[in-house]
Design an enzyme around this catalytic site. Structure first.
Site, PDB file in Angstrom:
ATOM      1  N   MET A 116     -46.651   8.054   4.514  1.00 14.54           N
ATOM      2  CA  MET A 116     -46.666   6.057   4.857  1.00 14.54           C
ATOM      3  C   MET A 116     -47.783   7.223   6.312  1.00 14.54           C
ATOM      4  O   MET A 116     -47.703   6.839   7.400  1.00 14.54           O
ATOM      5  CB  MET A 116     -45.976   6.288   5.995  1.00 14.54           C
ATOM      6  CG  MET A 116     -44.293   6.212   4.426  1.00 14.54           C
ATOM      7  SD  MET A 116     -42.825   5.522   5.199  1.00 14.54           S
ATOM      8  CE  MET A 116     -42.075   7.579   5.210  1.00 14.54           C
ATOM      9  N   ASP A 160     -36.283   0.528  -5.357  1.00 14.10           N
ATOM     10  CA  ASP A 160     -37.006   0.675  -3.937  1.00 14.10           C
ATOM     11  C   ASP A 160     -38.230  -0.418  -4.332  1.00 14.10           C
ATOM     12  O   ASP A 160     -38.383  -0.420  -5.744  1.00 14.10           O
ATOM     13  CB  ASP A 160     -38.242   1.747  -3.785  1.00 14.10           C
ATOM     14  CG  ASP A 160     -36.891   2.666  -3.248  1.00 14.10           C
ATOM     15  OD1 ASP A 160     -36.261   2.146  -1.905  1.00 14.10           O
ATOM     16  OD2 ASP A 160     -37.175   4.217  -2.519  1.00 14.10           O
ATOM     17  N   LYS A 164     -38.456  -1.824   0.825  1.00 14.75           N
ATOM     18  CA  LYS A 164     -38.806  -1.769   2.431  1.00 14.75           C
ATOM     19  C   LYS A 164     -40.998  -1.463   2.225  1.00 14.75           C
ATOM     20  O   LYS A 164     -40.666  -0.913   1.238  1.00 14.75           O
ATOM     21  CB  LYS A 164     -38.641  -0.135   3.068  1.00 14.75           C
ATOM     22  CG  LYS A 164     -36.874  -1.238   3.440  1.00 14.75           C
ATOM     23  CD  LYS A 164     -36.559   0.033   4.079  1.00 14.75           C
ATOM     24  CE  LYS A 164     -35.677   0.284   3.577  1.00 14.75           C
ATOM     25  NZ  LYS A 164     -35.437   1.677   3.756  1.00 14.75           N
TER      26      LYS A 164
HETATM   27  N1  SAH Z   1     -39.065   9.814  -1.303  1.00 16.57           N
HETATM   28  C1  SAH Z   1     -40.652   9.468  -1.688  1.00 16.57           C
HETATM   29  C2  SAH Z   1     -41.631   9.132  -0.124  1.00 16.57           C
HETATM   30  C3  SAH Z   1     -40.904   7.489  -0.242  1.00 16.57           C
HETATM   31  S1  SAH Z   1     -41.924   6.993   1.451  1.00 16.57           S
HETATM   32  C4  SAH Z   1     -41.618  10.698  -1.832  1.00 16.57           C
HETATM   33  O1  SAH Z   1     -40.771  11.774  -2.165  1.00 16.57           O
HETATM   34  O2  SAH Z   1     -42.577  10.515  -2.770  1.00 16.57           O
HETATM   35  C5  SAH Z   1     -42.897   6.498   0.775  1.00 16.57           C
HETATM   36  C6  SAH Z   1     -44.279   7.003   1.173  1.00 16.57           C
HETATM   37  O3  SAH Z   1     -44.486   7.912   0.159  1.00 16.57           O
HETATM   38  C7  SAH Z   1     -45.931   5.907   0.405  1.00 16.57           C
HETATM   39  O4  SAH Z   1     -45.408   5.737   1.646  1.00 16.57           O
HETATM   40  C8  SAH Z   1     -46.530   7.168  -0.119  1.00 16.57           C
HETATM   41  O5  SAH Z   1     -47.489   8.042   1.775  1.00 16.57           O
HETATM   42  C9  SAH Z   1     -46.149   7.993  -0.437  1.00 16.57           C
HETATM   43  N2  SAH Z   1     -46.143   7.731  -1.663  1.00 16.57           N
HETATM   44  C10 SAH Z   1     -45.006   7.313  -2.934  1.00 16.57           C
HETATM   45  N3  SAH Z   1     -45.291   6.974  -3.788  1.00 16.57           N
HETATM   46  C11 SAH Z   1     -46.669   7.863  -4.087  1.00 16.57           C
HETATM   47  C12 SAH Z   1     -47.334   7.492  -5.131  1.00 16.57           C
HETATM   48  N4  SAH Z   1     -47.463   7.148  -6.552  1.00 16.57           N
HETATM   49  N5  SAH Z   1     -49.010   7.675  -4.809  1.00 16.57           N
HETATM   50  C13 SAH Z   1     -49.200   8.397  -3.691  1.00 16.57           C
HETATM   51  N6  SAH Z   1     -48.114   8.298  -2.092  1.00 16.57           N
HETATM   52  C14 SAH Z   1     -46.947   7.882  -3.004  1.00 16.57           C
END
Ligand code: SAH
Length: 263
Positions: A175, A39, A61
């Site tokens: 998101m 990703d 994405k």
């Molecule tokens: N599978 C991932 C989520 C993917 S969706 C998980 O478990 O974290 C992508 C969203 O995750 C982003 O839009 C944001 O809302 C959040 N996200 C992912 N990495 C992040 C980070 N380091 N800090 C804050 N939000 C994060």
């Protein structure tokens, strides 16, 4: 000991970005992989753990810009495994949370390819750790809901705002930057106290991490004015009260609150 045979796929959680927040299993699987489809949100420090001979394929994405369709990603994973490779599909956070894991599992199973999952630390957990708060609180926050704001975007999205406006729960919104105003408005309209504590964490666990504390009626202003371009998670609920310690960023308390009933 983790086993990784050719012709198989591991769906691996990369955690929030800091390589120290990776599981030992993920590190081992990355070192053994022949190809890693990753990703956009996977931190550079994590990608450094991939073995020197492995192929790194970005399939990221970001915020609506789809560099590859999910079906194309499914086909690439399956083709690599059928070709005899040890395939890692490396996802930000935890593969079980907003990560299209169901599609990839189904594609592998349909092709008869063994597929396994290595969990990761999800963004909400990393954000809570950075804020030094819990996500549940005895007697005050008895449930934790993971929500994607993308669900609100669809026309006629069937969201039970009354259920989400639970004063004794924590809401973790992924998101959510673009939809923060809509979410705050809906939660207040469904009865949640406008003063409910809110925290926003951008780039949790990464060098550019930023943390903000606010309240529900100020969330639209906070999301618009303080967040940058990094991934951000929004946490809402009484457990976030403890995050109200001085943090970086502007003081949002002086801003005009979102009135209940405002658009
Ligand atoms: N599978 C991932 C989520 C993917 S969706 C998980 O478990 O974290 C992508 C969203 O995750 C982003 O839009 C944001 O809302 C959040 N996200 C992912 N990495 C992040 C980070 N380091 N800090 C804050 N939000 C994060």
């Amino acid at each position: 000991m983790t086993d990784f045979k050719p012709h198989t796929v591991w769906l691996v959680g990369a955690g929030p970005g800091d390589p120290d927040l990776l599981t030992r299993k993920a590190e081992r699987v990355l070192a053994l992989a022949d190809v890693v489809f990753h990703d956009a949100l996977v931190g550079p420090g994590v990608l450094e753990l991939v073995g020197p001979g492995a192929r790194l394929v970005p399939v990221g994405k970001r915020a609506g810009r789809h560099s590859r369709s999910q079906a194309a990603i499914d086909r690439m994973i399956v083709a690599a495994a059928l070709a005899g490779q040890r395939v890692v599909r490396l996802k930000g956070g935890d593969p079980a949370i907003f990560a299209r894991t169901a599609e990839e599992l189904a594609a592998c199973r349909a092709a008869g390819i063994p597929v396994r999952i290595c969990p990761g630390i999800t963004a909400a957990s990393a954000a809570a750790a950075s804020l030094a708060v819990p996500l549940t609180l005895r007697g005050e926050a008895r449930a934790l809901t993971f929500m994607t704001a993308h669900a609100c975007a669809g026309e006629g999205a069937d969201i039970d705002w009354k259920a989400l406006a639970d004063p004794q729960a924590t809401l973790a919104i992924y998101m959510g930057k673009a939809m923060a105003g809509h979410i705050a408005h809906q939660l207040i309209a469904a009865g949640l106290d406008p003063a409910t504590p809110v925290a926003l964490v951008e780039n949790a666990s990464l060098p550019g991490e930023r943390r903000f504390h606010s309240r529900l009626d100020l969330l639209p202003i906070a999301a618009r004015s303080v967040l940058g371009h990094g991934p951000a998670v929004i946490l809402i609920g009484p457990a976030l009260e403890a995050a109200r310690v001085p943090q970086s960023g502007p003081d949002l308390a002086s801003e005009r609150p979102l009135a209940a009933g405002a658009p």
